[in-house]
Design an enzyme around this catalytic site. Structure first.
Site, PDB file in Angstrom:
ATOM      1  CG  PHE A  22      -5.532  -5.696   2.233  1.00 54.10           C
ATOM      2  CD1 PHE A  22      -4.225  -5.204   2.398  1.00 54.10           C
ATOM      3  CD2 PHE A  22      -5.803  -6.629   1.238  1.00 54.10           C
ATOM      4  CE1 PHE A  22      -3.171  -5.195   1.750  1.00 54.10           C
ATOM      5  CE2 PHE A  22      -4.771  -6.595   0.056  1.00 54.10           C
ATOM      6  CZ  PHE A  22      -3.311  -6.095   0.427  1.00 54.10           C
ATOM      7  CG  ASP A  23     -11.227  -7.527   7.987  1.00 49.81           C
ATOM      8  OD1 ASP A  23     -12.072  -8.165   7.541  1.00 49.81           O
ATOM      9  OD2 ASP A  23     -11.219  -6.894   9.281  1.00 49.81           O
ATOM     10  CE1 TYR A  24      -7.972  -2.449   4.085  1.00 46.54           C
ATOM     11  CE2 TYR A  24      -7.442  -2.363   1.679  1.00 46.54           C
ATOM     12  CZ  TYR A  24      -7.226  -2.147   3.149  1.00 46.54           C
ATOM     13  OH  TYR A  24      -5.949  -1.243   3.147  1.00 46.54           O
ATOM     14  CG  ASP A  25     -15.136  -7.157   5.678  1.00 45.73           C
ATOM     15  OD1 ASP A  25     -14.724  -8.096   5.308  1.00 45.73           O
ATOM     16  OD2 ASP A  25     -15.715  -7.245   7.003  1.00 45.73           O
TER      17      ASP A  25
END
Length: 630
Positions: free
Chosen positions: A318-321
């Protein structure tokens, strides 16, 4: 005593008294090593903040030759927006500009003291760091660059520190490109200073999977020589290597700290918020949990050795950095004092951990999440959710939640939702599939690198959030096998679930919220809609909140200062109640974090950088603006 030992002792002593002699300053991005973004100043307070007035303005484009142009929302375009938070130390204000310079100003007037022009590249956009110097090396301004260097300047003169690297410059990419010399490697945030070390992360590519390393490194502040290195993707024999089956760890990019770190000086720990591993949205070539992606990691700051870690997202699709600075705040639970660290990522889940060992203070449970429908993908079956506090934004969507703020908005959003026969949607961690999917939150996140501020006396954490989804699907990559499947949509790779003409999200409000979380209890102390939509207010639709991007600071005067909203307003709120006490209209939006300091003239100043831009404001500007009481 040998000169080297004496220099080290002096450096430690200077650092030990830094909080005392910088009480009136703003000496680093987060104000202090704990990243509290809290100032003890209270000349400006709840009783007089309404009298704040403009004190001075500095125009950034005067420091460089490039013309200022307006451009499209989002990164790129012709505009020169700034994400910088200035620092003030010893009556000098320092900051980078988007015109390839670093500048020093008189903090009482905004007059320029010196400007250093880079020979190539630009300074990292979010700020610079200050090291106080010792007998062998003068006080230094340290910062990364967009072409992968670490620079050191004499704080007094703006000239390169001759003994640091090669004429004040260290090539960060040289030993980090993994044999991919053209892969992205730069710095977007400030380096972290600990004793006589300068600790760096990096911004690396989102795709393809193979590329430059996201390793964390520490450098001697005197010489620029490497002191230690931490492998962000564990190698054979290291903790976490078993989360990378087979050879999937080799030359893996991402898994980097592109945001801000924080330091516990007493325990000698540095806290690292790691982003996701490449490729962001398809991970069939990296099965497993993928440490240390999406983890807060505590290292021994002297040696770089791992102390503990806590992963907030397993096998991220999800690109949930994690990207904002972990906030170190002491809390009380059941009458017991706990040294805590609060960490917040794009997914809007706030984890409060014991910073000695990473144990969740209020509990965390693993909950089942939807599986990916992409061929070859193996979704991790559960994800961690804190029991307290609640999610700080929307992480699900159903069709009956389409925005109805105006008939026109409803039609635009219904038409968008029905693209290609109707989009899929669902609850938390619904991944992109082979059909267009609405994903809450999107890659901008509920929160992003501006992160949180705190009031340690109240025990409150403050954060502004947005509710904005992405739309997309996975398609087989026609050009190359890395990645095999990639994210696409009819509107480009990074498409949003919004009315693109107005930047209004397509779900019911609130679209922007300002939160205060009681860190002692994990409960919400207060929350309010944040930002306004003037067009909707005129139609009688109030309290929607607006898209916002930036962060807040808190002060002992009981105030929370924040710009961030795309109505281009600079606000002051009461930290105890959330009541707005002051506002002023800026020439353009300010999408960064403000700061405050006491001038040598005895006046407290509040400063923000207003250059427009961000993801939903095309207005351009170039101002650093300072406010003070008359």
């Amino acid at each position: 005593m040998k000169p080297g030992i004496l220099a080290a002792v002096v450096g430690v002593l200077l650092l030990s008294i830094l909080p005392a002699w910088c009480q009136s300053d703003w000496p680093m991005y987060g104000h202090d090593d704990s990243a509290l973004r809290y100032s003890p100043l209270k000349q400006v307070n709840t009783s007089n903040v309404q009298n704040l007035t403009l004190a001075w303005t500095y125009h950034l484009k005067t420091s460089g030759p490039r013309p200022l142009k307006s451009g499209p929302a989002g990164r790129g375009g012709g505009r020169r927006s700034s994400e910088a938070t200035p620092i003030v130390v010893n009556d000098t204000l320092y900051m980078p500009t988007p015109y390839a310079t670093v500048i020093a100003l008189h903090p009482e007037t905004g007059e320029e003291i010196w400007a250093y022009k880079l020979d190539k590249g630009r300074p990292a956009p979010r700020g610079v760091s200050y090291w106080p110097g010792d007998q062998s090396t003068p006080a230094s301004i340290l910062f990364g660059t967009t072409d992968g260097r670490l620079l050191s300047l004499d704080a007094k003169t703006g000239k390169p520190t001759a003994a640091f690297g090669t004429n004040g410059s260290v090539d960060l990419k040289a030993d980090a490109d993994n044999g991919f010399p053209h892969s992205q490697y730069d710095m977007s945030s400030t380096p972290t200073i600990y004793k006589n070390l300068v600790i760096t992360g990096a911004a690396v590519q989102e795709s393809p999977a193979s590329g430059a390393s996201g390793d964390i490194r520490a450098w001697d502040v005197h010489t620029g020589k490497l002191a230690w290195r931490f492998h962000s993707v564990p190698r054979p024999g290291e903790v976490g290597h078993d989360t990378w089956p087979g050879d999937s760890w080799i030359n893996r990019s991402g898994t980097n700290v592109w945001g801000f770190m924080s330091v516990d000086l007493k325990q000698g720990l540095v806290f690292l918020p790691f982003g996701s591993s490449t490729y962001d949205f398809y991970g069939a070539d990296r099965k497993g949990k993928n440490l240390f992606g999406n983890a807060v990691v505590a290292l021994n700051a002297d040696t770089g050795k791992l102390v503990w870690y806590f992963q907030t997202v397993h096998h991220d699709l999800f690109d949930y950095d994690l990207e904002s600075a972990p906030v170190l705040i002491d809390i009380k639970k059941g009458g017991v004092k706990i040294p805590a660290v609060a960490i917040l990522g794009k997914n809007g889940l706030l984890f409060i951990l014991d910073r000695r060992d990473g144990t969740p203070v209020f509990g965390v449970e693993e909950r089942p999440v939807p599986a990916s429908k992409a061929p070859g993908e193996e979704t991790w079956p559960t994800q961690p959710f804190p029991l307290k506090p609640p999610p700080l934004g929307r992480n699900s969507f159903t069709p009956d939640e389409i925005a109805t703020v105006t008939p026109e908005q409803k039609k635009v959003c219904e038409d968008l939702f029905n693209t290609e026969g109707g989009m899929e949607s669902g609850g938390p961690y619904t991944p992109f599939g082979l059909k267009l999917t609405i994903e809450f939150p999107g890659t901008i996140g509920i929160a992003n690198w501006p992160g949180m501020s705190a009031d340690p006396k109240l025990g409150y954490l403050f954060v502004n959030t947005i509710n904005l989804a992405d739309v997309g699907k996975l398609i087989k990559n026609p050009d190359a096998p890395d990645p095999v499947y990639e994210r696409r949509s009819p509107w480009g790779e990074y498409a949003r679930f919004w009315n693109n003409d107005k930047f209004w999200p397509c779900q019911q409000p609130p679209w922007g919220t300002l939160w205060a979380i009681n860190a002692n209890t994990g409960e919400v102390a207060w929350e309010i809609p944040f930002g306004t939509i003037p067009e909707l207010d005129a139609k009688g639709v109030h309290g929607t909140g607006s898209l916002n991007f930036g962060g807040s600071i808190a002060t002992a005067g009981g105030l929370l200062f924040i710009a961030a909203s795309n109505d281009q307003i600079f606000h002051a709120f009461d930290t105890k109640t959330g009541k707005q006490l002051w506002q002023t209209k800026l020439d353009t939006g300010s999408y960064t974090v403000p700061m405050t300091y006491m001038g040598k003239n005895g006046k407290q100043y509040v400063v923000t950088v207003a250059t427009g831009g961000s993801f939903f404001d095309t207005t351009a500007g170039d101002s650093v603006v300072a406010y003070a009481l008359p």
